[in-house]
Design a protein around this motif. Structure first.
Motif, short mmCIF file in Angstrom:
data_model
loop_
_atom_site.label_atom_id
_atom_site.label_comp_id
_atom_site.label_asym_id
_atom_site.label_seq_id
_atom_site.Cartn_x
_atom_site.Cartn_y
_atom_site.Cartn_z
N ARG A 1 0.81 -1.22 0.00
CA ARG A 1 0.00 0.00 0.00
C ARG A 1 0.85 1.28 0.00
O ARG A 1 0.34 2.37 -0.25
CB ARG A 1 -0.92 -0.01 1.22
N TRP B 1 2.88 2.15 -2.13
CA TRP B 1 3.32 2.53 -3.47
C TRP B 1 3.06 3.99 -3.75
O TRP B 1 3.79 4.63 -4.53
CB TRP B 1 2.63 1.65 -4.51
N THR B 2 2.06 4.55 -3.09
CA THR B 2 1.75 5.96 -3.32
C THR B 2 2.88 6.87 -2.83
O THR B 2 3.15 7.92 -3.42
CB THR B 2 0.45 6.34 -2.62
N GLU B 3 3.53 6.47 -1.76
CA GLU B 3 4.65 7.26 -1.26
C GLU B 3 5.83 7.18 -2.22
O GLU B 3 6.54 8.17 -2.44
CB GLU B 3 5.04 6.78 0.14
N GLN C 1 5.49 6.74 -5.40
CA GLN C 1 5.09 7.53 -6.56
C GLN C 1 5.34 9.02 -6.30
O GLN C 1 5.81 9.74 -7.19
CB GLN C 1 3.61 7.29 -6.86
N ARG C 2 5.06 9.46 -5.09
CA ARG C 2 5.22 10.87 -4.78
C ARG C 2 6.68 11.32 -4.83
O ARG C 2 6.99 12.33 -5.48
CB ARG C 2 4.65 11.16 -3.38
#
Length: 554
Positions: A64, A66-68, A70-71
């Protein structure tokens, strides 16, 4: 243009291009997968099929997150990552667990604090290894990475962890003095973080083989395979294989310098039957010295002998039995050691040479034969012996192969040398023993009565004019065969002697040689002589008939 000159020209142009790229801040791509750390961030080079979800699960243990990723990496599509893209992951995000480093080799003076360090010891984080002037040690990490420590080095294992999910090594070594030669991720599974730090420099791995040296305020890093990132107070630099870089007292990075090519070794023997050998190589332009080592492995991570030579030859010594590897590296005027020339050494020291018993070194023996003796060797099936007239054992005058532990051989008088070696069950020899000198002198001659006038007894012995004459002879006359009661003991420089005639009866005589160096030979076998009784006048003088005394009763 000759082929060798074309190759050299192409090699020079390639180095110039690489160096120019370095000076412009050029960075080449690396193979996909884990690629080490850049400062406080881990680098993963995207391979076909990689996604941010998969990388978050692999390194962070939580898909989960992965958003960090991506940022901080500014990725547009987390499911479609272009191969070669460098994904940066803060090392502080990656869960780790403690790891171990094992000492796989240690020789000479090697200590963990005040405790002697032995092979097999497990080291924890914060371990501080010190090698003395004669000390060497090799450490192995969980992923097979090895670090070889040369003499006079102090190295602290500052960080020793492993990525909890990806199982990549996370290690930091601090070099307080001396140096370290690292072979990193030999299984090519990728690098987590592997750094070697000095007071002025941080070298982080992008590849597999590099060295770091610390000397006072100056530090050096030499890259033999892959690439490293070198960081100092005043900048950082990516250094590919084939180059070395130095950091001066002010923390300033010097321009990378190309390494010397591998030297050309002179031919080596197919098998070495001694714990030392002479090696030589062709001198090369620009080389001011050579770093020579012998290791147990071809990767040179387990050195057992090393030296820096000013001339193109060396004599490694103290070599053990087995397959070893010789390495020679040219050192340029800039102080960087170049690519190694590596050659295998087949050292055969087993079965061991027997312990020699007789004859001992520089001993003298008398007679026409000698018995050589030696102690048995447990794993030897036979023994080979050589006798020669010179210390080089060439030419060989006599040779024997036997399963016994002695050999009697006839020898002419003179100086001799002998040596012996063991043979295994397959007939393969071990090393020769030391060549031992000894000498053979003629046996002492036997004496006999040559004259008896009743008052004086003359004794003589044969003198062999074909052998060296002794300084003198020693003659003894006794009235018993054991010479417990010696009647006459005298020296003579000739082959005869005269003694007062004892009364009639049985007597024994023997002779020894006294050599020019003062050594005395064993006596000849006692010779029995029977002296008859003579008629004597009132004064006790023999009664003579013509020129001979008259025997009593005769």
């Amino acid at each position: 243009m000759p082929a060798d000159r074309r190759d050299s020209s192409r090699h020079g142009r390639r180095r110039a291009a690489v160096l120019a790229g370095l000076l412009l801040g050029w960075q080449a791509g690396v193979l996909a997968g884990p690629a080490g750390a850049d400062g406080d961030r881990f680098i993963h080079v995207v391979d076909s099929g990689d996604t941010l979800i998969g990388l978050a699960d692999r390194y962070l243990g939580d898909a989960r997150k992965w958003t960090e990723l991506q940022r901080i990496n500014q990725v547009a599509d987390p499911r479609r990552l272009p191969p070669g893209l460098r994904i940066r992951i803060p090392l502080s995000w990656i869960p780790t667990r403690p790891a171990k480093v094992r000492v796989i080799a240690a020789s000479g003076t090697v200590r963990l604090g005040d405790t002697p360090l032995r092979p097999g010891t497990q080291l924890d984080e914060a371990a501080r290894v010190v090698t003395g002037a004669d000390g060497r040690a090799t450490l192995e990490l969980d992923d097979g990475s090895r670090v070889a420590l040369p003499p006079d080095s102090v190295v602290e294992v500052s960080r020793l962890r492993v990525f909890a999910r990806a199982l990549l090594q996370d290690a930091v070594l601090r070099i307080e003095r001396g140096g370290a030669d690292a072979s990193v991720a030999p299984n090519h599974n990728g690098v987590g973080r592997f750094e070697m730090r000095t007071r002025t420099m941080i070298t982080g791995v992008r590849g597999t083989r590099f060295e770091v040296e610390a000397s006072g305020a100056e530090s050096r890093s030499t890259v033999l395979e892959g690439r490293v990132t070198v960081a100092a107070r005043r900048g950082s630099q990516e250094v590919p294989d084939g180059f070395g870089i130095a950091v001066g007292p002010g923390g300033r990075l010097a321009p990378p310098r190309p390494l010397q090519a591998a030297p050309i070794l002179q031919p080596l023997p197919a098998r070495i039957y001694a714990p030392s050998l002479n090696v030589a190589w062709q001198p090369a332009p620009g080389a001011t010295a050579w770093r020579v080592s012998v290791s147990r492995d071809s990767a040179r991570t387990e050195p057992i002998w090393s030296a820096t030579m000013r001339e193109p030859h060396a004599t490694p010594a103290g070599l053990p039995h087995g397959r070893l590897y010789l390495s020679v590296r040219a050192i340029g005027a800039d102080g960087f050691a170049g690519y190694p020339a590596v050659a295998p050494l087949d050292v055969k020291l087993e079965p061991a040479a027997p312990f020699t018993l007789e004859p001992g070194a520089r001993t003298r023996h008398h007679g026409s034969a000698i018995t050589l003796q030696w102690a048995a060797v447990a794993n030897a099936s036979r023994y080979e012996i050589e006798l020669a007239r010179d210390a080089g054992c060439a030419p060989v005058e006599a040779r024997e192969t036997t399963a016994e532990v002695s050999w009697q051989v006839p020898l002419a008088p003179g100086d001799w040398w002998w040596r012996i070696r063991s043979l295994d069950a397959d007939g393969e020899p071990g090393p020769w023993s030391a060549v031992l000198p000894f000498s053979i002198s003629p046996a002492a001659p036997a004496a006999a009565v040559t004259g008896d006038d009743g008052a004086v007894l003359r004794l003589g012995w044969g003198v062999d004019t074909t052998v060296a004459k002794p300084a003198a002879y020693r003659l003894q006359l006794a009235d018993d065969p054991r010479f417990a009661h010696v009647l006459a003991d005298l020296r003579s420089t000739e082959g005869e002697a005269a003694v007062p005639r004892p009364p009639a009866g049985d007597y024994w005589v023997r002779v020894a040689r006294i050599e020019p160096d003062g050594a005395t030979s064993p006596y000849s076998a006692p010779q029995r002589i029977a002296l008859p009784a003579y008629l004597r006048d009132a004064a006790g003088n023999p009664v003579r008939a013509t020129d001979a005394p008259v025997r009593h009763g005769g």
